[in-house]
Design a protein around this motif. Structure first.
Motif, PDB file in Angstrom:
ATOM      1  N   PHE A  89      81.327  23.954  -5.628  1.00 36.03           N
ATOM      2  CA  PHE A  89      81.554  25.333  -4.986  1.00 36.03           C
ATOM      3  C   PHE A  89      80.418  26.022  -4.101  1.00 36.03           C
ATOM      4  O   PHE A  89      80.916  26.265  -3.049  1.00 36.03           O
ATOM      5  CB  PHE A  89      81.881  26.341  -6.224  1.00 36.03           C
ATOM      6  N   GLY A  90      79.254  25.629  -4.460  1.00 38.21           N
ATOM      7  CA  GLY A  90      78.377  26.145  -3.653  1.00 38.21           C
ATOM      8  C   GLY A  90      78.405  25.131  -2.269  1.00 38.21           C
ATOM      9  O   GLY A  90      78.026  25.659  -1.137  1.00 38.21           O
ATOM     10  N   ALA A  91      78.581  23.904  -2.436  1.00 44.99           N
ATOM     11  CA  ALA A  91      78.664  23.080  -0.919  1.00 44.99           C
ATOM     12  C   ALA A  91      79.832  23.601  -0.095  1.00 44.99           C
ATOM     13  O   ALA A  91      79.668  23.843   1.198  1.00 44.99           O
ATOM     14  CB  ALA A  91      78.784  21.654  -1.278  1.00 44.99           C
ATOM     15  N   TRP A  92      80.788  24.030  -0.823  1.00 46.78           N
ATOM     16  CA  TRP A  92      82.162  24.737  -0.342  1.00 46.78           C
ATOM     17  C   TRP A  92      81.669  25.852   0.470  1.00 46.78           C
ATOM     18  O   TRP A  92      81.996  26.257   1.654  1.00 46.78           O
ATOM     19  CB  TRP A  92      83.351  24.809  -1.065  1.00 46.78           C
ATOM     20  N   MET A  93      81.057  26.668  -0.236  1.00 51.57           N
ATOM     21  CA  MET A  93      80.646  28.096   0.469  1.00 51.57           C
ATOM     22  C   MET A  93      79.616  27.951   1.503  1.00 51.57           C
ATOM     23  O   MET A  93      79.923  28.536   2.495  1.00 51.57           O
ATOM     24  CB  MET A  93      80.111  28.959  -0.710  1.00 51.57           C
ATOM     25  N   LYS A  94      78.665  27.053   1.421  1.00 51.14           N
ATOM     26  CA  LYS A  94      77.741  26.916   2.572  1.00 51.14           C
ATOM     27  C   LYS A  94      78.532  26.243   3.721  1.00 51.14           C
ATOM     28  O   LYS A  94      78.154  26.677   4.822  1.00 51.14           O
ATOM     29  CB  LYS A  94      76.620  25.975   2.033  1.00 51.14           C
ATOM     30  N   TYR A 127      82.161  26.655   4.607  1.00 54.64           N
ATOM     31  CA  TYR A 127      83.163  27.386   4.823  1.00 54.64           C
ATOM     32  C   TYR A 127      82.916  29.066   5.059  1.00 54.64           C
ATOM     33  O   TYR A 127      83.391  29.599   5.586  1.00 54.64           O
ATOM     34  CB  TYR A 127      84.399  26.950   4.182  1.00 54.64           C
ATOM     35  N   MET A 128      81.928  29.314   4.025  1.00 51.21           N
ATOM     36  CA  MET A 128      81.687  30.913   4.020  1.00 51.21           C
ATOM     37  C   MET A 128      80.303  31.235   4.123  1.00 51.21           C
ATOM     38  O   MET A 128      79.805  31.739   2.995  1.00 51.21           O
ATOM     39  CB  MET A 128      82.211  31.570   2.699  1.00 51.21           C
ATOM     40  N   PRO A 129      79.516  30.826   5.143  1.00 51.25           N
ATOM     41  CA  PRO A 129      78.061  31.152   5.433  1.00 51.25           C
ATOM     42  C   PRO A 129      77.548  32.566   5.195  1.00 51.25           C
ATOM     43  O   PRO A 129      76.654  32.627   4.747  1.00 51.25           O
ATOM     44  CB  PRO A 129      77.835  30.223   6.506  1.00 51.25           C
ATOM     45  N   VAL A 170      73.647  28.121  -7.101  1.00 52.38           N
ATOM     46  CA  VAL A 170      74.716  27.771  -6.237  1.00 52.38           C
ATOM     47  C   VAL A 170      73.973  27.478  -4.649  1.00 52.38           C
ATOM     48  O   VAL A 170      73.366  28.329  -4.344  1.00 52.38           O
ATOM     49  CB  VAL A 170      75.655  28.904  -6.058  1.00 52.38           C
ATOM     50  N   PRO A 171      74.072  26.300  -4.185  1.00 54.27           N
ATOM     51  CA  PRO A 171      73.287  25.928  -2.996  1.00 54.27           C
ATOM     52  C   PRO A 171      73.009  26.989  -1.823  1.00 54.27           C
ATOM     53  O   PRO A 171      72.150  26.892  -1.412  1.00 54.27           O
ATOM     54  CB  PRO A 171      74.397  24.649  -2.466  1.00 54.27           C
ATOM     55  N   PRO A 172      73.949  27.950  -1.598  1.00 55.21           N
ATOM     56  CA  PRO A 172      73.760  28.811  -0.401  1.00 55.21           C
ATOM     57  C   PRO A 172      72.532  29.480  -0.791  1.00 55.21           C
ATOM     58  O   PRO A 172      71.772  30.522   0.112  1.00 55.21           O
ATOM     59  CB  PRO A 172      75.011  29.607  -0.232  1.00 55.21           C
ATOM     60  N   CYS A 173      72.261  29.835  -2.112  1.00 51.32           N
ATOM     61  CA  CYS A 173      71.158  30.713  -2.593  1.00 51.32           C
ATOM     62  C   CYS A 173      69.882  30.165  -3.001  1.00 51.32           C
ATOM     63  O   CYS A 173      68.935  30.670  -3.494  1.00 51.32           O
ATOM     64  CB  CYS A 173      71.600  31.533  -3.801  1.00 51.32           C
ATOM     65  N   THR A 174      69.956  28.716  -3.065  1.00 48.39           N
ATOM     66  CA  THR A 174      68.790  27.926  -3.456  1.00 48.39           C
ATOM     67  C   THR A 174      67.578  27.871  -2.437  1.00 48.39           C
ATOM     68  O   THR A 174      67.769  27.903  -1.080  1.00 48.39           O
ATOM     69  CB  THR A 174      69.224  26.409  -3.583  1.00 48.39           C
ATOM     70  N   VAL A 175      66.301  27.717  -3.001  1.00 48.49           N
ATOM     71  CA  VAL A 175      65.049  27.476  -2.250  1.00 48.49           C
ATOM     72  C   VAL A 175      65.248  26.135  -1.437  1.00 48.49           C
ATOM     73  O   VAL A 175      65.261  25.347  -2.117  1.00 48.49           O
ATOM     74  CB  VAL A 175      64.111  27.687  -3.049  1.00 48.49           C
ATOM     75  N   ILE A 183      86.649  37.963  -1.408  1.00 45.87           N
ATOM     76  CA  ILE A 183      85.354  38.605  -1.874  1.00 45.87           C
ATOM     77  C   ILE A 183      85.434  40.285  -2.076  1.00 45.87           C
ATOM     78  O   ILE A 183      85.016  40.805  -2.873  1.00 45.87           O
ATOM     79  CB  ILE A 183      84.255  38.206  -0.848  1.00 45.87           C
ATOM     80  N   VAL A 184      85.979  40.910  -0.870  1.00 44.12           N
ATOM     81  CA  VAL A 184      86.186  42.199  -1.061  1.00 44.12           C
ATOM     82  C   VAL A 184      86.843  42.657  -2.405  1.00 44.12           C
ATOM     83  O   VAL A 184      86.303  43.733  -2.857  1.00 44.12           O
ATOM     84  CB  VAL A 184      87.000  42.613   0.348  1.00 44.12           C
ATOM     85  N   GLU A 185      87.841  42.016  -2.636  1.00 48.11           N
ATOM     86  CA  GLU A 185      88.641  42.424  -3.937  1.00 48.11           C
ATOM     87  C   GLU A 185      87.722  42.228  -5.252  1.00 48.11           C
ATOM     88  O   GLU A 185      87.476  43.397  -6.062  1.00 48.11           O
ATOM     89  CB  GLU A 185      90.034  41.853  -4.119  1.00 48.11           C
ATOM     90  N   THR A 186      87.170  41.126  -5.311  1.00 52.39           N
ATOM     91  CA  THR A 186      86.299  40.957  -6.339  1.00 52.39           C
ATOM     92  C   THR A 186      85.142  41.931  -6.538  1.00 52.39           C
ATOM     93  O   THR A 186      84.964  42.616  -7.501  1.00 52.39           O
ATOM     94  CB  THR A 186      85.580  39.625  -6.245  1.00 52.39           C
TER      95      THR A 186
END
Length: 398
Positions: A283-288, A290-292, A393-398, A353-356
């Motif tokens: 999920f993290g790789a996908w977010m990074k 497709y949804m940066p 989740v990768p987009p938020c990792t150091v 994202i908005v709805e959640t």
């Protein structure tokens, strides 16, 4: 503490810089605020409604549950004045001034401190959530002053001053995009911990050293040791599984919220922690890819909860708990998005994202019981644990 008094003095107002961009969607709103929950009527409006003459007055009085001080509802928990076009008949027939305080102000949210009134827009409104989730610029909170006359209860000016300074530093930390998102969140939690420690020890004046060098708080609160992502996500699995079990015990404001919780638990926590870890990585790789924008959206969520609620610790002393609840709120939203991603055959869009975001905010922000129970729980959660599980989740990792 200063005793209660009533003075005429300048009132300082702060509002977010996106405040004037808000426009109610009215009949076009996908999830109207006039359905799904009870609308409380303030004392002054009740008095006006009781005195209103003629046919409109009789109709209005029949539409109120006077003991509960709420408007009656029809099928679907829709306010009795909400018509088929999702417009308010009271507004149409009697004008904006006829509305009670709740209807007149929402989604505006007001926090008051001595000499200060902070006006924000609640994330529980779909329009506000969309406004904030589509915003790339860091939020700012300009202030102005107006004459006013206010009555205050006992108020700890020294504590409020320390909290206001701490909040300013925390917002700077959260919006410093040169630093990885997880590190910013850890610094926020560590600084809030140190401020609360100084408060409990009667050493609020020492907070200025933290504000001048916030890296000291980061060092004091940084978890020791190193773990790989799999071990860290194992911690997150246990923590979030317990959090969603706790969410199920809170006051339920919208019936469909329970199905959201059940769905998230079934999709994420019925598997073993190793399967959950693999899902997080994918999920993290996908977010990074497709949804940066999610990293900025996460920042906006944290900034929102800190800007609105952090200084409220002047009334209850829950300084660290409010910072932890901001972090955990972001995590809960992220978990629900991951579950929706699975349900949607591994895809998401901004509207998901908005709805959640606005559905989570509705269940938490609009129940004092829920906020109180969540903050009470946060007092029992070590900040280093929150740091360990908050950003894997990768987009938020150091």
């Amino acid at each position: 503490m200063e005793k209660a008094r009533k003075d005429r003095k300048d009132m300082r107002y702060t509002i977010p810089d996106y405040y004037r961009q808000f426009r109610c969607a009215a009949g076009q709103c996908e999830d109207t605020c006039c359905a799904g929950w009870q609308i409380q009527i303030d004392e002054r409006s009740l008095g006006r409604y009781a005195r209103l003459k003629g046919r409109a007055g009789r109709k209005l009085r029949r539409s109120i549950r006077w003991r509960q001080r709420i408007f009656r509802q029809k099928e679907g928990k829709r306010c009795v004045f909400l018509n088929q076009d999702n417009l308010c008949d009271m507004y149409t027939e009697l004008g904006e001034k006829s509305l009670c305080r709740t209807c007149r102000l929402y989604p505006r949210h007001i926090e008051e401190f001595e000499g200060i009134r902070e006006i924000t827009l609640s994330l529980s409104c779909p329009v506000v959530a969309r406004l904030l989730m589509n915003r790339e610029e860091p939020a700012a909170f300009p202030a102005c002053e107006k004459d006013g006359e206010e009555e205050y209860e006992e108020f700890d000016l020294l504590l409020y001053s320390a909290l206001a300074d701490a909040r300013e530093v925390i917002l700077d930390i959260l919006q410093n995009r040169a630093v990885p998102a997880q590190a910013r969140e850890q610094r926020m939690l560590a600084l809030a911990d140190e401020v609360e420690k100084n408060y409990m020890e009667g050493a609020l004046f020492s907070c200025q050293e933290l504000f001048d060098a916030p890296g000291r708080a980061e060092a004091a609160g940084k978890p020791g040791g190193a773990e790989n992502n799999e071990a860290r996500m194992g911690r997150r699995f246990c923590f979030m599984k317990k959090m969603f079990a706790f969410l199920d015990t809170l006051e339920l404001l919208r019936e469909d919220w329970k199905s959201c919780l059940d769905e998230t638990r079934a999709l994420l926590y019925s598997q073993a922690d190793a399967g959950y870890a693999a899902t997080c990585l994918e999920f993290g790789a996908w977010m990074k890819r497709y949804m940066p924008m999610w990293e900025i959206q996460s920042e906006q969520i944290l900034v929102y909860f800190i800007s609105v609620y952090f200084c409220g610790a002047v009334y209850d002393g829950r300084i660290s708990a409010k910072a932890k609840l901001a972090a955990v709120s972001r995590m809960i939203i992220e978990e629900m998005l991951m579950a929706r991603w699975i349900k949607n055959e591994k895809t998401l869009d901004t509207e998901d994202i908005v709805e959640t975001v606005y559905r989570y905010a509705r269940e938490v922000e609009h129940s004092d019981k829920n906020v109180n129970r969540l903050e009470s729980l946060m007092e029992k959660v070590p900040s280093n644990l929150t740091s360990y599980v908050s950003g894997f989740v990768p987009p938020c990792t150091v």
